[in-house]
Design an enzyme around this catalytic site. Structure first.
Site, PDB file in Angstrom:
ATOM      1  N   ASP A  20       0.836  -1.207   0.000  1.00  0.00           N
ATOM      2  CA  ASP A  20       0.000   0.000   0.000  1.00  0.00           C
ATOM      3  C   ASP A  20       0.870   1.256   0.000  1.00  0.00           C
ATOM      4  O   ASP A  20       1.961   1.266   0.572  1.00  0.00           O
ATOM      5  CB  ASP A  20      -0.898  -0.022   1.246  1.00  0.00           C
ATOM      6  CG  ASP A  20      -2.017   0.999   1.164  1.00  0.00           C
ATOM      7  OD1 ASP A  20      -2.334   1.470   0.049  1.00  0.00           O
ATOM      8  OD2 ASP A  20      -2.583   1.345   2.215  1.00  0.00           O
ATOM      9  N   ASN A  68     -10.504  -2.946  -6.480  1.00  0.00           N
ATOM     10  CA  ASN A  68      -9.722  -1.990  -7.280  1.00  0.00           C
ATOM     11  C   ASN A  68     -10.329  -1.718  -8.663  1.00  0.00           C
ATOM     12  O   ASN A  68      -9.998  -0.720  -9.300  1.00  0.00           O
ATOM     13  CB  ASN A  68      -8.267  -2.466  -7.463  1.00  0.00           C
ATOM     14  CG  ASN A  68      -7.417  -2.320  -6.226  1.00  0.00           C
ATOM     15  OD1 ASN A  68      -6.424  -3.030  -6.053  1.00  0.00           O
ATOM     16  ND2 ASN A  68      -7.777  -1.401  -5.332  1.00  0.00           N
TER      17      ASN A  68
HETATM   18  C1  FPP Z   1      -1.954   0.208  -3.361  1.00  0.00           C
HETATM   19  O1  FPP Z   1      -1.515   1.538  -3.468  1.00  0.00           O
HETATM   20  C2  FPP Z   1      -1.425  -0.622  -4.427  1.00  0.00           C
HETATM   21  C3  FPP Z   1      -2.158  -1.156  -5.436  1.00  0.00           C
HETATM   22  C4  FPP Z   1      -3.605  -0.915  -5.570  1.00  0.00           C
HETATM   23  C5  FPP Z   1      -1.598  -2.006  -6.476  1.00  0.00           C
HETATM   24  C6  FPP Z   1      -0.266  -2.624  -6.214  1.00  0.00           C
HETATM   25  C7  FPP Z   1       0.455  -2.682  -7.506  1.00  0.00           C
HETATM   26  C8  FPP Z   1       1.787  -2.582  -7.690  1.00  0.00           C
HETATM   27  C9  FPP Z   1       2.711  -2.551  -6.549  1.00  0.00           C
HETATM   28  C10 FPP Z   1       2.422  -2.481  -9.040  1.00  0.00           C
HETATM   29  C11 FPP Z   1       2.120  -3.552 -10.024  1.00  0.00           C
HETATM   30  C12 FPP Z   1       2.170  -4.944  -9.497  1.00  0.00           C
HETATM   31  C13 FPP Z   1       2.970  -5.927  -9.963  1.00  0.00           C
HETATM   32  C14 FPP Z   1       2.864  -7.292  -9.395  1.00  0.00           C
HETATM   33  C15 FPP Z   1       3.984  -5.701 -11.007  1.00  0.00           C
HETATM   34  P1  FPP Z   1      -2.591   2.699  -3.462  1.00  0.00           P
HETATM   35  O2  FPP Z   1      -2.753   3.148  -4.861  1.00  0.00           O
HETATM   36  O3  FPP Z   1      -3.845   2.245  -2.793  1.00  0.00           O
HETATM   37  O4  FPP Z   1      -1.842   3.771  -2.603  1.00  0.00           O
HETATM   38  P2  FPP Z   1      -2.512   4.903  -1.700  1.00  0.00           P
HETATM   39  O5  FPP Z   1      -3.111   4.205  -0.500  1.00  0.00           O
HETATM   40  O6  FPP Z   1      -1.333   5.735  -1.334  1.00  0.00           O
HETATM   41  O7  FPP Z   1      -3.510   5.629  -2.553  1.00  0.00           O
END
Ligand code: FPP
Length: 246
Positions: A20, A68
């Protein structure tokens, strides 16, 4: 940062991570959220490599939740593209290091161009005997349990199993996320302290480690430090130890 000491004889077998903080990482720098996801996929590469080198048996990453899909379409598209790029660019390393790639979740919802590379690499790496890397995609813990209950109900209707036979062990066998065993250590980055519908059944006795670091800035040393924290905990699984049992 001082490199934390990890005892290689007491590694968690199954580590799971809620990655996250990508969005916040980007917003703090005045960048679009997708730049945070791009940096986040770099962190995925280094942590997968570190886990393999340490000798972790299974690593499950929460890469895209069922919830998501409700994000803006351009963000969903960027995440799908990053996933596809990851599967293509890491293919050689995954196969060379005998990593078995698996996915859990309602992956039939993924766009065809992602599903194809995912299925191909799952198939190609299916005989690998090194670390298992599980990508949770279009995944939700409650959804997984609902899907499993539906399957079991069908088996009961067909007379394949008797309702009396439904117990924890049977559910373990039916849940795709339990194929690598229960989670020993669950790490969440980004400062929030919740499970957000990840591996609900599997993490019943997991040790939870929360890091205030945003995922793109989560370094290998932070990963070691989470493992060292795991190793400092006393796991009792609801029991008490004999020396306390006086
Ligand atoms: C949460 O951050 C993360 C995600 C929704 C997706 C995770 C994806 C990756 C790490 C990159 C691609 C994955 C792979 C396996 C190559 P957020 O967007 O919710 O962050 P925030 O809480 O700061 O808004």
């Amino acid at each position: 940062m001082k490199v934390p000491l990890v005892d290689l004889r007491r590694l968690p077998k199954h580590v799971a991570i809620i990655m996250d903080g990508n969005g916040r990482w980007a917003e703090l720098r005045g960048l679009p959220r997708t730049a945070g996801h791009r940096e986040g996929s770099r962190a995925v590469r280094r942590i997968v490599r570190a886990a393999r080198r340490l000798g972790i048996q299974a690593l499950t990453l929460y890469a895209f939740s069922e919830q998501n899909w409700a994000r803006p379409p351009e963000e969903v598209a960027a995440l799908m593209e990053l996933l596809r790029e990851f599967l293509i660019s890491e293919r050689r390393e995954i196969l060379d290091h005998r990593i078995r790639l698996r996915s859990i979740g309602r992956t039939e919802r993924l766009p065809a161009h992602v599903r194809e590379v995912l299925r191909a690499l799952e198939e190609e790496s299916s005989g690998c005997d090194g670390m298992t890397l599980v990508l949770a995609l279009s995944y939700g813990g409650r959804e997984e349990l609902a899907d499993c209950m539906r399957l079991i109900a069908q088996e009961v209707l067909r007379g394949v199993i008797h309702p009396q036979a439904i117990d924890e062990a049977l559910i373990d066998c039916r849940l795709p996320s339990m194929a690598e065993g229960a989670v020993d250590l669950l790490i969440r980055t980004g400062g929030e302290q919740r499970l957000s519908n990840f591996l609900l059944w599997n993490s019943a006795y997991a040790e939870l480690v929360f890091s205030s670091k945003l995922w793109p800035e989560f370094e290998v040393e932070d990963f070691y430090s989470a493992i060292a924290e795991f190793q400092s905990r006393e796991r009792r699984f609801g029991r008490i130890f004999s020396h306390q049992n006086l």
